[in-house]
Motif scaffolding. Structure first.
Motif, short mmCIF file in Angstrom:
data_model
loop_
_atom_site.label_atom_id
_atom_site.label_comp_id
_atom_site.label_asym_id
_atom_site.label_seq_id
_atom_site.Cartn_x
_atom_site.Cartn_y
_atom_site.Cartn_z
N TYR A 1 -1.54 10.76 -1.48
CA TYR A 1 -2.31 9.76 -0.73
C TYR A 1 -1.55 8.45 -0.81
O TYR A 1 -1.32 7.91 -1.91
CB TYR A 1 -3.68 9.67 -1.39
N SER A 2 -1.13 7.93 0.37
CA SER A 2 -0.27 6.74 0.36
C SER A 2 -1.07 5.43 0.38
O SER A 2 -1.97 5.26 1.21
CB SER A 2 0.68 6.78 1.56
N ILE A 3 -0.72 4.53 -0.52
CA ILE A 3 -1.32 3.19 -0.54
C ILE A 3 -0.19 2.18 -0.44
O ILE A 3 0.77 2.22 -1.22
CB ILE A 3 -2.13 2.94 -1.82
N LEU A 4 -0.30 1.28 0.54
CA LEU A 4 0.72 0.25 0.75
C LEU A 4 0.19 -1.09 0.23
O LEU A 4 -0.96 -1.44 0.50
CB LEU A 4 1.04 0.15 2.25
N VAL A 5 1.03 -1.80 -0.53
CA VAL A 5 0.60 -3.13 -1.02
C VAL A 5 1.37 -4.23 -0.28
O VAL A 5 2.39 -3.97 0.34
CB VAL A 5 0.83 -3.27 -2.55
N ARG A 6 0.83 -5.44 -0.41
CA ARG A 6 1.41 -6.59 0.32
C ARG A 6 2.25 -7.50 -0.59
O ARG A 6 2.48 -8.64 -0.27
CB ARG A 6 0.28 -7.41 0.95
N THR A 7 2.65 -6.99 -1.75
CA THR A 7 3.38 -7.86 -2.70
C THR A 7 4.89 -7.68 -2.63
O THR A 7 5.61 -8.29 -3.44
CB THR A 7 2.91 -7.56 -4.15
N GLY A 8 5.39 -6.85 -1.71
CA GLY A 8 6.83 -6.59 -1.72
C GLY A 8 7.45 -6.61 -0.34
O GLY A 8 7.26 -7.56 0.41
N VAL A 9 8.16 -5.53 0.00
CA VAL A 9 8.89 -5.46 1.27
C VAL A 9 7.96 -5.61 2.47
O VAL A 9 8.25 -6.37 3.40
CB VAL A 9 9.68 -4.12 1.37
N PHE A 10 6.85 -4.90 2.47
CA PHE A 10 5.93 -4.99 3.61
C PHE A 10 5.25 -6.35 3.62
O PHE A 10 4.74 -6.82 2.61
CB PHE A 10 4.86 -3.89 3.56
N GLN A 11 5.29 -7.01 4.78
CA GLN A 11 4.66 -8.32 4.93
C GLN A 11 3.58 -8.25 6.00
O GLN A 11 3.76 -7.59 7.02
CB GLN A 11 5.69 -9.37 5.34
N GLU A 12 2.50 -8.93 5.76
CA GLU A 12 1.41 -9.00 6.73
C GLU A 12 1.94 -9.57 8.04
O GLU A 12 2.86 -10.39 8.04
CB GLU A 12 0.30 -9.90 6.15
N GLY A 13 1.36 -9.16 9.14
CA GLY A 13 1.78 -9.70 10.43
C GLY A 13 2.70 -8.73 11.16
O GLY A 13 2.88 -8.83 12.36
N THR A 14 3.28 -7.79 10.41
CA THR A 14 4.09 -6.76 11.06
C THR A 14 3.31 -5.45 10.95
O THR A 14 2.43 -5.32 10.11
CB THR A 14 5.44 -6.58 10.34
N LYS A 15 3.67 -4.50 11.81
CA LYS A 15 3.00 -3.20 11.72
C LYS A 15 3.93 -2.28 10.92
O LYS A 15 5.11 -2.16 11.29
CB LYS A 15 2.77 -2.66 13.13
N PRO A 16 3.46 -1.67 9.84
CA PRO A 16 4.38 -0.80 9.09
C PRO A 16 4.86 0.37 9.96
O PRO A 16 4.08 0.92 10.74
CB PRO A 16 3.54 -0.30 7.91
N LYS A 17 6.15 0.73 9.82
CA LYS A 17 6.71 1.83 10.64
C LYS A 17 6.04 3.15 10.31
O LYS A 17 6.00 4.05 11.12
CB LYS A 17 8.21 1.94 10.37
N PHE A 18 5.58 3.29 9.09
CA PHE A 18 4.88 4.51 8.68
C PHE A 18 3.51 4.07 8.16
O PHE A 18 3.42 3.13 7.38
CB PHE A 18 5.70 5.26 7.62
N THR A 19 2.47 4.74 8.64
CA THR A 19 1.11 4.26 8.38
C THR A 19 0.53 4.85 7.11
O THR A 19 0.43 6.07 6.98
CB THR A 19 0.20 4.63 9.58
N PRO A 20 0.16 3.99 6.17
CA PRO A 20 -0.43 4.49 4.92
C PRO A 20 -1.89 4.86 5.13
O PRO A 20 -2.49 4.50 6.14
CB PRO A 20 -0.32 3.28 4.00
N LYS A 21 -2.48 5.55 4.16
CA LYS A 21 -3.91 5.84 4.21
C LYS A 21 -4.68 4.53 4.14
O LYS A 21 -5.69 4.35 4.77
CB LYS A 21 -4.30 6.76 3.05
N ILE A 22 -4.15 3.59 3.33
CA ILE A 22 -4.80 2.27 3.25
C ILE A 22 -3.76 1.22 2.83
O ILE A 22 -2.80 1.54 2.13
CB ILE A 22 -6.01 2.29 2.26
N THR A 23 -3.98 -0.02 3.31
CA THR A 23 -3.15 -1.14 2.87
C THR A 23 -4.04 -2.10 2.08
O THR A 23 -5.14 -2.44 2.54
CB THR A 23 -2.54 -1.88 4.08
N VAL A 24 -3.59 -2.52 0.92
CA VAL A 24 -4.36 -3.45 0.07
C VAL A 24 -3.43 -4.57 -0.39
O VAL A 24 -2.21 -4.48 -0.22
CB VAL A 24 -4.98 -2.73 -1.15
#
Ligand code: G3P
Ligand code: MG
Length: 347
Positions: A308-331
């Motif tokens: 189960y994939s969870i993406l966090v906003r503390t690293g490479v992924f930045q809010e405002g962009t759409k992740p290329k691969f969609t996690p089950k949830i972003t927190v």
């Protein structure tokens, strides 16, 4: 309501689920812990409203030190005990290649550390770019070995040495010099430095410990990683030979890494918690959609919906962009990720 800090009634270990964590951009940035990471670890260790302990492992693409050394470092940073039995870094699966190649060039990392990692994995004959420059300083016109590098590098006649494979274990500290040496080998007759192939198809294979183009370090913006070196090398090879260079990357998002992680987690749960059955769900917390989310989602399809994939906003992924691969949830943080998993399991 749930609170991460309430006193637990009693502590038992859950056998239903487990966590796996990416490190850079989730728990650590530039050598310092992300503040919520310390509390997240405490929650896993029983400091939660239900008094349960949740087994966990670490799966990082980083490396450059022995697993033992990385665990000591991580233990200090997160104020918990981390054992090599719950830790995989980018180059860990390269261990399985040790018997296949005799003489290997190991690239990247600080000083002699990666040579020692490779020798610890059982590689029989490990050479470094430093050994090559020591033998022939004309190899890299703009790089001279420091006194310490000269002393640590080993004496060898490379005109009499066949290099069977190239392993990039950690980030290069000298892109220009390292790429020159790798290119020399790729263009050589069968892996002997100083020779030139007429066909450019007899050089040694190249393996990278991961393929992250960028990663999350202490700078506010992402920094270039090993995947960028790989791209650069492939482009240079094409410019020089007109041919495509095929290289291999380990690490996330490779399915093999997740299979390796599954075996490690199984062993870890057995050895430390006496759990013999596989977990129903493994929550993977990462910050890089291309490595963490992609790998988790693809592996999930092959593993009966257990990852189960969870993406966090503390690293490479930045809010405002759409992740290329969609996690089950972003927190927001790893603490939110842990709380999400715990709450989901209660439903
Ligand atoms: O070089 C390390 C980096 O590319 C990623 O590490 O922990 O985010 O997988 P991690
Ligand atoms: Mg990361």
């Amino acid at each position: 309501p749930l609170s991460a800090t309430s006193t637990p009634p009693e502590t038992s270990v859950t056998d239903k689920y487990a966590f796996a964590f990416d490190i850079d951009g989730v728990l650590i940035r530039g050598g310092r812990p992300i503040p919520e990471a310390i509390e997240a670890m405490q929650v896993l260790n029983g400091k939660n409203a239900y008094g349960i302990k949740i087994p966990y492992i670490f799966v990082t693409n980083g490396g450059g030190k022995t697993e033992q050394e990385r665990c000591i470092q991580l233990s200090k940073q997160l104020d918990i005990e981390v054992s090599p039995g719950q830790f995989i870094c980018g180059h860990t699966p390269m261990r399985e290649m040790a018997a296949k190649y005799n003489t290997v060039l190991v690239v990247g990392g600080e000083g002699e550390k990666c040579r020692h990692v490779a020798e610890g994995y059982g590689f029989k004959d490990v050479v470094t770019p430093g050994d090559i420059i020591k033998d022939n300083p004309d190899t890299t016109p703009f790089r001279t070995l420091t006194k310490a590098e000269h002393e640590n590098s080993r004496d060898r006649d490379f005109s009499k040495t066949t290099i069977d494979a190239i392993f990039v274990f950690a980030d290069s500290r000298d892109w220009a010099g390292d790429q020159q040496i790798i290119l020399d080998l790729l263009l050589s007759k069968g892996g002997v430095l100083g020779t030139r192939s007429e066909t450019f198809d007899e050089g040694p294979p190249v393996f990278f410990s991961h393929n992250d183009i960028v990663w999350s370090a202490s700078h506010d913006l992402t920094r270039l990683g090993m995947g960028a070196l790989r791209l650069s090398l492939e482009a240079m090879y094409k410019a020089v030979t007109g041919k495509e260079l095929n290289t291999t990357a380990f690490g996330k998002p490779q399915i093999g890494t997740f299979q390796f992680a599954t075996r490690l987690l199984q062993q870890w749960r057995k050895d430390t918690h006496r759990i013999d059955s596989p977990p129903d769900t493994v929550y993977f917390v990462g910050d890089t959609p291309e490595s963490d989310v992609r790998g988790t989602n693809e592996f999930n399809k092959q593993s009966e919906n257990t990852w189960y994939s969870i993406l966090v906003r503390t690293g490479v992924f930045q809010e405002g962009t759409k992740p290329k691969f969609t996690p089950k949830i972003t927190v927001d943080t790893v603490l939110d990720a842990v709380m999400h998993g715990i709450e989901r399991e209660r439903q």
